[in-house]
Design a protein around this motif. Structure first.
Motif, PDB file in Angstrom:
ATOM      1  N   LYS A 283     -82.454  31.681  84.048  1.00 15.76           N
ATOM      2  CA  LYS A 283     -83.289  31.583  82.846  1.00 15.76           C
ATOM      3  C   LYS A 283     -82.416  31.685  81.598  1.00 15.76           C
ATOM      4  O   LYS A 283     -82.625  30.962  80.617  1.00 15.76           O
ATOM      5  CB  LYS A 283     -84.360  32.676  82.852  1.00 15.76           C
ATOM      6  CG  LYS A 283     -85.500  32.404  83.841  1.00 15.76           C
ATOM      7  CD  LYS A 283     -86.569  33.490  83.789  1.00 15.76           C
ATOM      8  CE  LYS A 283     -87.725  33.157  84.720  1.00 15.76           C
ATOM      9  NZ  LYS A 283     -88.766  34.219  84.701  1.00 15.76           N
ATOM     10  N   LYS A 284     -81.425  32.574  81.646  1.00 15.04           N
ATOM     11  CA  LYS A 284     -80.487  32.681  80.526  1.00 15.04           C
ATOM     12  C   LYS A 284     -79.669  31.406  80.375  1.00 15.04           C
ATOM     13  O   LYS A 284     -79.412  30.939  79.260  1.00 15.04           O
ATOM     14  CB  LYS A 284     -79.548  33.876  80.732  1.00 15.04           C
ATOM     15  CG  LYS A 284     -80.201  35.238  80.573  1.00 15.04           C
ATOM     16  CD  LYS A 284     -79.195  36.363  80.774  1.00 15.04           C
ATOM     17  CE  LYS A 284     -79.820  37.732  80.555  1.00 15.04           C
ATOM     18  NZ  LYS A 284     -78.824  38.832  80.729  1.00 15.04           N
TER      19      LYS A 284
ATOM     20  N   GLN B  72     -81.764  28.755  78.781  1.00 17.59           N
ATOM     21  CA  GLN B  72     -81.885  29.005  77.347  1.00 17.59           C
ATOM     22  C   GLN B  72     -80.627  28.557  76.626  1.00 17.59           C
ATOM     23  O   GLN B  72     -80.694  27.929  75.559  1.00 17.59           O
ATOM     24  CB  GLN B  72     -82.133  30.495  77.113  1.00 17.59           C
ATOM     25  CG  GLN B  72     -82.351  30.865  75.650  1.00 17.59           C
ATOM     26  CD  GLN B  72     -83.647  30.292  75.080  1.00 17.59           C
ATOM     27  OE1 GLN B  72     -84.617  30.086  75.829  1.00 17.59           O
ATOM     28  NE2 GLN B  72     -83.673  30.025  73.781  1.00 17.59           N
TER      29      GLN B  72
ATOM     30  N   LYS C  50     -80.287  24.747  75.881  1.00 17.77           N
ATOM     31  CA  LYS C  50     -81.212  24.040  74.986  1.00 17.77           C
ATOM     32  C   LYS C  50     -80.485  23.270  73.901  1.00 17.77           C
ATOM     33  O   LYS C  50     -81.005  22.287  73.374  1.00 17.77           O
ATOM     34  CB  LYS C  50     -82.208  25.025  74.373  1.00 17.77           C
ATOM     35  CG  LYS C  50     -83.292  25.463  75.355  1.00 17.77           C
ATOM     36  CD  LYS C  50     -84.375  26.272  74.680  1.00 17.77           C
ATOM     37  CE  LYS C  50     -85.498  26.578  75.667  1.00 17.77           C
ATOM     38  NZ  LYS C  50     -86.590  27.382  75.040  1.00 17.77           N
TER      39      LYS C  50
END
Length: 265
Positions: free
Chosen positions: A220-221, A224, A227
């Motif tokens: 998930k990191k 992120q 992006k």
């Protein structure tokens, strides 16, 4: 007849993830040659990093941390490759902003401070990163990729350019290292290799007492961070959504290993 049925002992089901058999393609390239090239290229990388004052010294807290985590992982890692018991494992930290890490054939590990600092990784998440990279070496993905890649010199020149962009050195320096084959520092793996490394790395970490659920928070990191311009490390990896779903499907296979290890402490 009934007695005959009971005379054959069934193999107990293996605990942990199921990634199938190792590719036979790897056997087409001698392991000793690949590991010898890896050691040479790893030494050159460390020399370049040291020359640029980017190589973490023995007292650097991040190096101590990554080495301690790696030492816990190694006993659980070697079961995936019998030859790994004789590898001379090395772990170093390089002070570069790249969100990156790798483990070359023969157990030569490097973790960049960019992935540690930018993602603020917990110890469990560091274990997932290192376990993932160990898995590439243990399953000999580099040997497999080299066997499939008929344009190794082209790949080596591209790899030299990438290293030059990190360290600000002449690409010809890294080119020299790769004349005998692919530049192992920047070899790209396929998405199947990456998915396999995710699961094996998660199992290795779980057996060493690191929470496998950290694989979910890690990616998930990473998603992120991707992006903006995607980190180099993600260029050939599965999408964040698909890889997290695959990890979550396999958590029930590794959580008991983690919980058992905790219970023994």
């Amino acid at each position: 007849m009934a007695g005959a049925q009971w005379s054959k002992k069934e193999e107990p089901a293996r605990e942990g993830v199921d990634v199938g058999e190792q590719s036979r393609m790897a056997g087409l390239v001698p392991a000793e040659k690949v590991e010898g090239a890896a050691q040479q290229q790893y030494r050159q990388l460390l020399q370049q990093a040291a020359a640029k004052r980017m190589l973490a010294g023995p007292d650097h807290p991040q190096l101590k941390r990554v080495r301690a985590i790696s030492q816990r992982l190694i006993p659980s890692a070697v079961v995936w490759n019998p030859r790994a018991k004789n590898w001379k494992w090395e772990v170093n930290v390089i002070g570069a902003s790249a969100i990156n890490a790798f483990c070359m054939p023969g157990g030569k590990i490097a973790v960049f401070t960019g992935i540690l600092d930018k993602l603020q990784l917990t110890d469990d998440e560091v274990a997932m990163v290192v376990g993932h990279e160990m898995a590439h070496a243990l399953r000999e993905h580099a040997r497999e990729r080299m066997a499939k890649n008929t344009a190794t010199q082209v790949g080596a020149r591209i790899g030299g350019a990438v290293l030059a962009s990190i360290f600000g050195v002449d690409p010809n320096v890294t080119d020299l290292l790769a004349r005998g084959g692919a530049n192992l520092l920047t070899l790209k793996f396929g998405r199947n290799d990456e998915s396999e490394a995710d699961l094996i790395g998660m199992e290795i970490a779980a057996r060493a007492g690191y929470d496998p659920r950290a694989a979910v928070t890690l990616w998930k990191k990473m998603a992120q961070a991707a992006k903006g311009a995607p980190p180099e490390w993600l260029s050939t990896h599965p999408s964040g959504t698909s890889r997290i779903a695959e990890i979550e499907r396999n958590l029930p296979r590794v959580m008991p290993l983690y919980e058992r290890t905790l219970a023994k402490r």
